[in-house]
Motif scaffolding. Structure first.
Motif, PDB file in Angstrom:
ATOM      1  N   LEU A   1      99.023  37.135  18.148  1.00  0.00           N
ATOM      2  CA  LEU A   1      99.653  36.282  19.151  1.00  0.00           C
ATOM      3  C   LEU A   1      99.840  37.156  20.384  1.00  0.00           C
ATOM      4  N   SER A   2      99.020  36.921  21.431  1.00  0.00           N
ATOM      5  CA  SER A   2      98.944  37.842  22.566  1.00  0.00           C
ATOM      6  C   SER A   2      99.401  37.169  23.851  1.00  0.00           C
ATOM      7  N   SER A   3     100.097  37.954  24.694  1.00  0.00           N
ATOM      8  CA  SER A   3     100.532  37.420  25.992  1.00  0.00           C
ATOM      9  C   SER A   3      99.454  37.540  27.055  1.00  0.00           C
TER      10      SER A   3
ATOM     11  N   TRP B   1     104.188  41.680   9.868  1.00  0.00           N
ATOM     12  CA  TRP B   1     103.867  41.598  11.298  1.00  0.00           C
ATOM     13  C   TRP B   1     104.297  42.873  12.002  1.00  0.00           C
ATOM     14  N   ARG B   2     103.575  43.198  13.065  1.00  0.00           N
ATOM     15  CA  ARG B   2     103.919  44.374  13.865  1.00  0.00           C
ATOM     16  C   ARG B   2     103.769  44.057  15.351  1.00  0.00           C
ATOM     17  N   ARG B   3     104.628  44.687  16.153  1.00  0.00           N
ATOM     18  CA  ARG B   3     104.553  44.546  17.608  1.00  0.00           C
ATOM     19  C   ARG B   3     103.492  45.485  18.163  1.00  0.00           C
ATOM     20  N   ASP B   4     102.927  45.079  19.307  1.00  0.00           N
ATOM     21  CA  ASP B   4     101.931  45.921  19.959  1.00  0.00           C
ATOM     22  C   ASP B   4     101.936  45.574  21.437  1.00  0.00           C
ATOM     23  N   GLY B   5     101.042  46.230  22.206  1.00  0.00           N
ATOM     24  CA  GLY B   5     100.924  45.965  23.628  1.00  0.00           C
ATOM     25  C   GLY B   5     101.565  47.054  24.455  1.00  0.00           C
ATOM     26  N   SER B   6     101.395  46.964  25.792  1.00  0.00           N
ATOM     27  CA  SER B   6     101.974  47.963  26.679  1.00  0.00           C
ATOM     28  C   SER B   6     103.485  47.837  26.779  1.00  0.00           C
TER      29      SER B   6
ATOM     30  N   ALA C   1     107.730  34.735  18.710  1.00  0.00           N
ATOM     31  CA  ALA C   1     107.739  34.303  20.102  1.00  0.00           C
ATOM     32  C   ALA C   1     107.245  35.409  21.014  1.00  0.00           C
ATOM     33  N   LEU C   2     106.759  34.989  22.182  1.00  0.00           N
ATOM     34  CA  LEU C   2     106.463  35.873  23.296  1.00  0.00           C
ATOM     35  C   LEU C   2     107.284  35.382  24.479  1.00  0.00           C
ATOM     36  N   VAL C   3     108.085  36.277  25.054  1.00  0.00           N
ATOM     37  CA  VAL C   3     108.871  35.959  26.241  1.00  0.00           C
ATOM     38  C   VAL C   3     108.476  36.985  27.295  1.00  0.00           C
ATOM     39  N   ASP C   4     107.612  36.561  28.224  1.00  0.00           N
ATOM     40  CA  ASP C   4     106.988  37.499  29.148  1.00  0.00           C
ATOM     41  C   ASP C   4     107.285  37.096  30.587  1.00  0.00           C
ATOM     42  N   GLY C   5     108.153  37.903  31.232  1.00  0.00           N
ATOM     43  CA  GLY C   5     108.399  37.717  32.658  1.00  0.00           C
ATOM     44  C   GLY C   5     107.970  38.925  33.461  1.00  0.00           C
ATOM     45  N   ASP C   6     107.334  39.872  32.797  1.00  0.00           N
ATOM     46  CA  ASP C   6     106.897  41.115  33.435  1.00  0.00           C
ATOM     47  C   ASP C   6     105.424  40.995  33.796  1.00  0.00           C
ATOM     48  N   GLN C   7     105.112  41.111  35.086  1.00  0.00           N
ATOM     49  CA  GLN C   7     103.727  40.953  35.520  1.00  0.00           C
ATOM     50  C   GLN C   7     102.978  42.283  35.580  1.00  0.00           C
ATOM     51  N   GLN C   8     103.495  43.291  34.895  1.00  0.00           N
ATOM     52  CA  GLN C   8     102.808  44.574  34.810  1.00  0.00           C
ATOM     53  C   GLN C   8     102.430  44.939  33.386  1.00  0.00           C
ATOM     54  N   HIS C   9     102.917  44.208  32.386  1.00  0.00           N
ATOM     55  CA  HIS C   9     102.689  44.582  30.997  1.00  0.00           C
ATOM     56  C   HIS C   9     102.362  43.350  30.157  1.00  0.00           C
ATOM     57  N   HIS C  10     101.949  43.605  28.931  1.00  0.00           N
ATOM     58  CA  HIS C  10     101.696  42.521  27.992  1.00  0.00           C
ATOM     59  C   HIS C  10     102.225  42.941  26.617  1.00  0.00           C
ATOM     60  N   GLY C  11     102.448  41.945  25.762  1.00  0.00           N
ATOM     61  CA  GLY C  11     102.933  42.198  24.413  1.00  0.00           C
ATOM     62  C   GLY C  11     102.145  41.392  23.400  1.00  0.00           C
TER      63      GLY C  11
END
Length: 835
Positions: A433-435, A483-488, A505-515
């Motif tokens: 599940l990628s942002s 499950w494991r977390r990953d991304g920048s 869930a993915l909660v992404d408000g950062d426009q410099q990174h992904h999870g």
């Protein structure tokens, strides 16, 4: 009657000298200075919409920035539980009272966008309490969010620290703008400064980044607003109206109140019918502002024409940013092994290229060009026994899901079913599940993941498809089993809780990174074919300008990543991207490895032969050394037998003959010969003991040497006029000594003591032995007559003893003078212990 109020202001950082309240211009739809002591609050727009309802503890007349009059505090409530939907928080409305039902608190003609659909919403604010500590569901800035089918938009600050603009289901538009509010740097959020928050929409429907978010700490020297993020609005608002509110939401119905009060002060609320330029705000000096007309003129002159050149923003290698080659023809070189490659690319963020398609290819992996997709995604990959991807299916999340309301907490989950192909050689399945690309923002939650055979939905091949609540998952940084977390930025991947259950869930408000969330599960071999992947989902995702292409487990080889934009079905638009990539093979597959292996093998064989020959030569040398030592011992023993024992036996023979001769003629003389024979025999026994001691291996230690010297001195001076004093340590280590070393040292000491006995006369003699771990020091000192060593030459055994000591590598020093006694010092370094 409207009554303006001027109040004294709190001490704040000085701003530019020409700072003043907003002045209406031709693009101002509504402008509320909020300077009145009480409602109504005047609207300087056309037509005006005065605000009549200051409710639930909202307090006007609060100090604002110098030049901005006063502000309103929304840090109050009239009941309800904090952080729940029944909190009756402070609010400012168009009507004197909240209205529950389909009736709106603004008329149908209320204007909140311009003729082309564009708008800018802005407020000036100051926190009393930071959002994370405020005990509210969210911090409302401006909303049009009714009770029924009249939910249009929400502009607010989320508790997690995001500035968000959320189009709601009845406004006719979808999308989202979400950005992280800075926590460090010149615009970091705090409770001491005033801030300006704004959202703008340029009217270009469905184009990436047509929504922009601004967050600016007000202070001197500002030339434009600080942009913190972008989003997308799928289309213009339809014009539907709802319950308009400032400082909260006006959504009031059973079990729901005004639950999003702003925990601080709000001032200078303005709605414009254009997307204002970042410099076109009140805190920028008028001479430096770019008005909407000036911006339009620049575009008409071509200054603002889009640049359709593709740019490669970033390449992630195993989730870490790679250093791209600086030269256009440069090559990206990577170490050996299997790599995950993520390519982020696209047009410039402000280009209106919504209808442009992007296609990409990793030459050497892809047989054909792939059309890229934006947004977040759920990816199902089939892996073989070597963990290589042999099949992949991607299911995007973009826009809003059916049942989406405002946030994850109040949105309903909908079921989704998709087919996936699993090759027969599949050994494991991986779900991710990628942002997506870093500038993608939004919310996604999934649950009840299952992979089933068509027609047999009751049996899932996928375990842990639902999140079980436990001590692990209940923690903020906890991860569900499997499950494991990953991304920048792995913190983008979260577990959210609602209704007693947990969801990925993915909660992404950062426009410099992904999870990313990821999980791998093995499957039984031979289970190939088409399967059904199903899950429940809720999402609101805004894609940025960047596209992402992901390749997992790329093996060593030479590749070229290419991307191109297409204006139609096949017409390239602008220059494409071309990046050569070389993944080095393992060292055993490189061209130099074979010759080097052969050379190394030859060298090892040669080295082995040399080592073997050296060992053989060493063994032979050791044998020769042993034989030589043996010969030396035999020679020494023979010499001692000849020189010492032979002489003594000869003396016995001669004396016996003399005694026999004189036995009848001179019995007295014969008796003297017999006494001499007795003494010679006794000396012969002592000499034999000394010889046996010298060759016996049992005595090859330092402590035995010390005992022998002690016994030797005692026996030598037993019946003499010389008194012997001994100073020899009672305890010495059993340090191994060679027979030759013991023999020469003991004889040298014996000869020295014999000289004392023969020449020193009645006196005292002192014999001492010292050992410091490396050498032996033997000192023989007497108080006898003494002598002149130069005058006596080589007499008194002065040549034999030093020669013996020199033969074992030691030193022999003698100091004497007539009448002052004699002192002899013998120093010998112990031989190295064999290893």
């Amino acid at each position: 009657m409207l009554r303006p109020l001027l109040v004294p202001c709190l001490a704040v950082p000085a701003l530019a000298a020409d700072l003043a309240s907003n002045v209406p211009d031709g693009h101002t739809l509504h402008l509320w200075h909020l300077d009145e002591l009480e409602a109504p609050f005047a609207d300087l727009g056309v037509p005006p919409q005065n605000l009549e309802g200051l409710l639930n503890g909202a307090s006007a007349g609060q100090p604002s920035l110098p030049g901005l009059g006063s502000a309103i505090s929304f840090n109050a409530n009239a009941g309800g539980a904090p952080s729940t939907s029944d909190l009756r928080g402070a609010i400012l409305l168009a009507l004197p009272k909240t209205v529950s039902g389909p009736q709106d608190n603004v008329p149908g003609g209320f204007r909140y966008f311009g003729a082309g659909g564009a708008f800018t919403y802005e407020v000036v604010l100051k926190f009393d309490i930071l959002p994370k500590d405020a005990g509210v569901a969210a911090c409302g800035l401006m909303s049009m969010d009714g009770d029924g089918q009249d939910r249009v938009f929400n502009f607010r600050i989320e508790k997690e620290g995001f500035l968000s603009f959320i189009p709601l289901p009845d406004g006719g538009a979808g999308g989202l703008a979400l950005a992280t509010i800075p926590t460090n740097g010149p615009h970091a959020i705090d409770t001491t400064h005033w801030f300006h928050a704004a959202v703008s929409y340029d009217g270009n429907e469905g184009v990436a980044n047509n929504l922009k978010l601004y967050w600016t700490k007000l202070g001197p020297g500002l030339t434009e607003a600080n942009r913190i993020g972008s989003g997308i609005l799928s289309s213009d608002f339809s014009g539907a109206s709802g319950d308009f509110a400032i400082g909260n939401e006006a959504r009031t119905f059973a079990a729901n109140a005004e639950a999003e009060p702003f925990p601080g002060l709000i001032d200078e609320v303005r709605i414009s019918g254009v997307a204002r330029h970042p410099s076109d705000f009140f805190f920028v000096p008028p001479a430096r502002r770019a008005s909407p007309e000036q911006v339009a003129a620049r575009r008409s002159n071509g200054a603002g024409s889009p640049d359709f050149r593709l740019r490669l923003e970033n390449v992630l290698v195993n989730a870490s940013s790679a250093v791209l080659p600086s030269a256009p023809s440069g090559v990206l070189r990577l170490g050996s092994g299997l790599h995950r490659l993520d390519f982020d690319f696209g047009f410039e963020p402000d280009n209106p290229g919504g209808s442009i398609k992007l296609r990409c290819q990793l030459e050497g992996i892809d047989d054909r060009w792939q059309e890229t997709e934006r947004g977040m995604s759920l990816v199902c990959q089939a892996l073989d026994r070597e963990n290589r991807v042999i099949s992949q299916s991607r299911f995007p999340f973009i826009g809003t899901s059916n049942g989406w309301e405002t946030a994850l907490e109040d949105s309903s989950m909908t079921r989704r079913v998709e087919p996936v192909y699993v090759p027969a050689e599949t050994a494991a399945l991986r779900l991710s599940l990628s942002s997506g690309s870093p500038d993608t923002t939004g919310f996604v939650t999934v649950d009840h993941l299952a992979i089933t055979v068509p027609g047999k939905s009751e049996t899932s091949m996928w375990k842990d498809g639902s999140i079980a609540l436990s001590e692990t998952t209940a923690r903020a940084a906890g991860a569900p089993e499997g499950w494991r977390r990953d991304g920048s930025d792995p913190a983008i991947a979260r577990v959210v809780f609602r209704g007693g259950g947990g969801f990925l869930a993915l909660v992404d408000g950062d426009q410099q990174h992904h999870g990313e969330w990821s999980s791998v599960q093995s499957i039984a071999p031979g289970h190939g074919g088409v399967f059904v992947l199903s899950w429940e989902e809720a999402y609101n995702v805004s894609s940025g300008s960047l596209h992402r292409a992901t390749y997992v487990n790329v093996p060593p080889g030479n590749y070229t990543f290419r991307a191109v934009g297409l204006a139609g079905e096949s017409d390239p638009l602008g220059d494409g991207i071309s990046l050569p990539i070389v993944i080095e093979p393992p060292f055993w597959q490189r061209p130099w490895f074979g010759p080097m292996l052969a050379a190394g093998s030859v060298a090892l064989v040669a080295a082995g032969i040399v080592v073997r020959l050296r060992r053989r030569a060493k063994r032979r040398l050791e044998i020769l050394r042993f034989q030589n030592a043996l010969e030396l011992d035999r020679t020494r023993i023979a010499r001692d037998l000849h020189d010492d024992l032979g002489t003594r036996v000869t003396v016995l023979n001669v004396t016996a003959a003399l005694a026999k001769r004189d036995l009848d003629s001179d019995p007295g003389k014969a008796h003297r010969h017999l006494d001499k024979m007795t003494d010679a025999a006794r000396e012969l026994v002592v000499a034999m003991d000394d010889l046996v001691w010298a060759v016996d291996p049992a005595h090859d230690t330092l402590d035995h040497l010390a005992s022998h010297l002690t016994r030797l001195a005692e026996e030598m001076f037993r019946d003499s006029q010389v008194r012997c004093r001994l100073d020899i340590p009672a305890v010495l280590p059993a340090r191994p000594l060679g027979a030759e070393f013991r023999h020469h040292l003991s004889l040298a000491v014996k000869e020295s003591l014999h000289n004392v006995l023969q020449h020193a006369g009645p006196c005292e003699v002192f014999l001492s032995l010292e050992f410091d771990g490396e050498k032996i020091t033997v000192t023989i000192r007497d108080t006898g007559r003494g002598f002149d060593p130069k005058a006596h030459g080589n007499g008194h055994g002065l040549s034999n003893a030093p020669a013996r000591i020199r033969e074992i590598g030691g030193s022999y020093a003698i100091d004497s003078s007539p009448g002052r006694g004699t002192c002899i010092v013998i120093i010998c370094r112990l031989p190295q212990t064999p290893t």
